[in-house]
Design an enzyme around this catalytic site. Structure first.
Site, PDB file in Angstrom:
ATOM      1  N   HIS A  43      43.035  42.489  36.835  1.00 16.30           N
ATOM      2  CA  HIS A  43      43.782  42.611  38.103  1.00 16.30           C
ATOM      3  C   HIS A  43      45.169  43.229  37.874  1.00 16.30           C
ATOM      4  O   HIS A  43      46.159  42.818  38.462  1.00 16.30           O
ATOM      5  CB  HIS A  43      43.921  41.243  38.777  1.00 16.30           C
ATOM      6  CG  HIS A  43      42.636  40.521  38.969  1.00 16.30           C
ATOM      7  ND1 HIS A  43      41.567  41.070  39.635  1.00 16.30           N
ATOM      8  CD2 HIS A  43      42.233  39.283  38.560  1.00 16.30           C
ATOM      9  CE1 HIS A  43      40.552  40.202  39.645  1.00 16.30           C
ATOM     10  NE2 HIS A  43      40.933  39.120  38.984  1.00 16.30           N
TER      11      HIS A  43
ATOM     12  N   SER B  86      36.708  39.668  35.939  1.00 21.46           N
ATOM     13  CA  SER B  86      37.830  38.729  35.985  1.00 21.46           C
ATOM     14  C   SER B  86      37.661  37.666  34.897  1.00 21.46           C
ATOM     15  O   SER B  86      37.682  37.991  33.715  1.00 21.46           O
ATOM     16  CB  SER B  86      37.947  38.122  37.392  1.00 21.46           C
ATOM     17  OG  SER B  86      39.183  37.490  37.582  1.00 21.46           O
TER      18      SER B  86
END
Length: 211
Positions: free
Chosen positions: A138, A102
């Site tokens: 994501h 991330s």
């Protein structure tokens, strides 16, 4: 660990949880995992002060540097304040394997999309730029990610880049894309480029399943 190419000793892995404010729980979980997996774990924290006297020496003696997720804007700000970004470039040029999830993935790139500023995603473009691409994380799990990433690449606000579904990673050797890997069957990575007509062009990439 395989990329580090370490034999005859435990790999040295330094963990950074800057993006989540150096959460003590996350750092504790890292050490538990290091113990279970058999590598030599250390960490570098910046809140409320650095926990090592010589950050350069600490980072350059690692085999792997692993960066956790959270606020990529906060991570980059703290790294700039403490000179960590320059040290990461030096470690990378010395052959240390850099990785993360991330925010810990976006940081190595030119930029990407972030929720660092609130629930409405915004672009971020002050990444370290060790590789000359943008990064879309994501991609399959947060509905704003895909359309915003494509629009930013299409408009030229971000360069062409690689996007990943959750559980998927991209591997670079130097500044060149090498392959995409997944720990979950059916998940994918994507190359997103600006087409000749100014629209985003998304190409699904083959992924190798890690077992």
């Amino acid at each position: 660990m395989d990329l580090a190419g370490v034999d005859a000793r435990a790999p040295r892995v330094c963990f950074l949880a800057t993006a989540c404010g150096d959460s003590s729980a996350v750092i504790r979980d890292f050490y538990d995992m290091a113990h279970e997996t058999g590598f030599h774990g250390t960490h570098l924290q910046l809140f409320t002060m650095p926990n090592v006297d010589d950050m350069r020496e600490h980072l350059l003696t690692q085999d792997v540097i692993w960066v956790w997720g959270g606020s990529v804007a906060g991570l980059l700000a703290m790294w700039e304040l403490h000179g960590v970004g320059d040290l990461m470039r030096e470690a990378w040029e010395a052959g240390v394997v850099l990785t993360g999830v991330s925010a810990g993935s976006i940081c190595w790139h030119v930029g990407g999309t972030t929720d660092s500023f609130g629930p409405e995603l915004r672009p971020i473009s002050n990444g370290l730029g060790l590789v000359p691409f943008s990064n879309g994380v994501h991609y399959d799990s947060e509905e704003q990610r895909r359309p915003l990433f494509q629009s930013l690449v299409a408009s030229g606000q971000l360069p062409a880049g690689y996007a990943t579904d959750d559980g998927v990673g991209v591997l670079y050797r130097g500044t060149e894309f090498a392959e995409a890997l997944t720990e979950k069957q059916g998940r994918a990575a994507y190359l997103v480029e600006r087409g000749a007509d100014g629209a985003a062009v998304e190409t699904r990439l083959e992924t190798r399943l890690l077992r």
